[in-house]
Design an enzyme around this catalytic site. Sequence first.
Site, PDB file in Angstrom:
ATOM      1  N   GLU A 150      -5.559  -5.519  10.558  1.00  0.00           N
ATOM      2  CA  GLU A 150      -4.643  -4.389  10.772  1.00  0.00           C
ATOM      3  C   GLU A 150      -4.985  -3.720  12.098  1.00  0.00           C
ATOM      4  OE1 GLU A 150      -2.448  -2.683   7.201  1.00  0.00           O
ATOM      5  OE2 GLU A 150      -4.357  -1.659   7.247  1.00  0.00           O
ATOM      6  N   GLU A 181      -7.223   4.560   7.969  1.00  0.00           N
ATOM      7  CA  GLU A 181      -6.976   5.972   7.638  1.00  0.00           C
ATOM      8  C   GLU A 181      -8.195   6.592   6.964  1.00  0.00           C
ATOM      9  OE1 GLU A 181      -3.243   5.343   5.600  1.00  0.00           O
ATOM     10  OE2 GLU A 181      -2.340   4.768   7.503  1.00  0.00           O
ATOM     11  N   HIS A 236      -9.826   0.855   5.065  1.00  0.00           N
ATOM     12  CA  HIS A 236      -8.566   1.140   5.770  1.00  0.00           C
ATOM     13  C   HIS A 236      -8.840   2.119   6.906  1.00  0.00           C
ATOM     14  CE1 HIS A 236      -4.466   2.315   6.616  1.00  0.00           C
ATOM     15  NE2 HIS A 236      -4.068   1.272   5.904  1.00  0.00           N
ATOM     16  N   SER A 258       3.146  -2.214  10.581  1.00  0.00           N
ATOM     17  CA  SER A 258       4.588  -2.172  10.841  1.00  0.00           C
ATOM     18  C   SER A 258       5.322  -3.444  10.415  1.00  0.00           C
ATOM     19  CB  SER A 258       4.857  -1.864  12.321  1.00  0.00           C
ATOM     20  OG  SER A 258       4.343  -0.583  12.645  1.00  0.00           O
ATOM     21  N   GLY A 263       1.867   2.119  11.225  1.00  0.00           N
ATOM     22  CA  GLY A 263       2.772   3.270  11.188  1.00  0.00           C
ATOM     23  C   GLY A 263       3.424   3.586  12.518  1.00  0.00           C
ATOM     24  N   ASN A 272       0.864  -1.180   0.000  1.00  0.00           N
ATOM     25  CA  ASN A 272       0.000   0.000   0.000  1.00  0.00           C
ATOM     26  C   ASN A 272       0.904   1.233   0.000  1.00  0.00           C
ATOM     27  OD1 ASN A 272      -1.881   1.973   0.378  1.00  0.00           O
ATOM     28  ND2 ASN A 272      -2.613   1.240   2.376  1.00  0.00           N
ATOM     29  N   LYS A 325       0.124   4.203  -0.296  1.00  0.00           N
ATOM     30  CA  LYS A 325      -0.566   5.360   0.310  1.00  0.00           C
ATOM     31  C   LYS A 325      -0.303   6.611  -0.541  1.00  0.00           C
ATOM     32  CE  LYS A 325      -0.551   3.066   4.782  1.00  0.00           C
ATOM     33  NZ  LYS A 325      -0.490   3.159   6.231  1.00  0.00           N
TER      34      LYS A 325
END
Length: 254
Positions: free
Chosen positions: A165, A95, A93, A211, A171, A8, A10
Amino acid sequence: MKKQVVANLKMNMTSSEIKNYIISLAPKYKDDKVELTLALPYVSLELGRFMLDGTTFALGAQNLSDEERGAQTGEISGAMLKDIGAQKVIVGHIERRVKFKENGKTINKKIKIALKNRLQVVLCVGESLTDKNSLKTISTIASQVDEALKGLYENELENIIIAYEPVWAIGSGKNATVKEIETGIKAIRKAVENDFSKKAAEEIGVIYGGSVNAKNISQISSCRGLDGVLVGEACLDSGVLMHIMTAFAGGAKK
Ligand code: 13P
């Protein structure tokens, strides 16, 4: 299912940078035990389609609209993604759940539109740190899976991969442990079993993201029932991504 590595990217690279990235990636790819999907920004999908032609890489998008067409300024439809050559699309996701207020209903609509357009879905689920600390990991995963897959037919699940996730691992440099990942995988499969069947639960693809890097991939790939990984930051270095691919190809157990 074939083992999966989903990169990904991003919002990290321009199309010029992606061009160089794919040039440096393609010759390093020697193994076909793992399917690599590059989830590119919308504006780089056409470039990706041309550059990935003739490789075994799959082309992915990072999002799609929850409407099929019409007055949706700035949005991109499932039909547009299919037309430009995307094979997979990431949905749900964190985010997007947080920043763009995407809820279970929106995610469910997006999944249905993606499937209608013959796109494979990478559905992201996972608990926040607050959920984890209040022992709500399993119930959070179950309700996210229920909401996302509501109203689907069992045979449609062959086009869905679920990514565990945990929010706190994204992150943050703090990956989940093998035990935590296996708990997440089991929770996902149990939710699918409750909503569909035992067979569906066994067959659905489940991957992990949060991560993942060159150092922890060997350990992560030893998780039982894991079909792949979803990689963010670490995939931005093509050498690291290849290391992850090779390590995963050698490690994952059923
Ligand atoms: P990181 O690998 O940077 O933690 O990101 C994970 C992720 O969000 C992949 O979709």
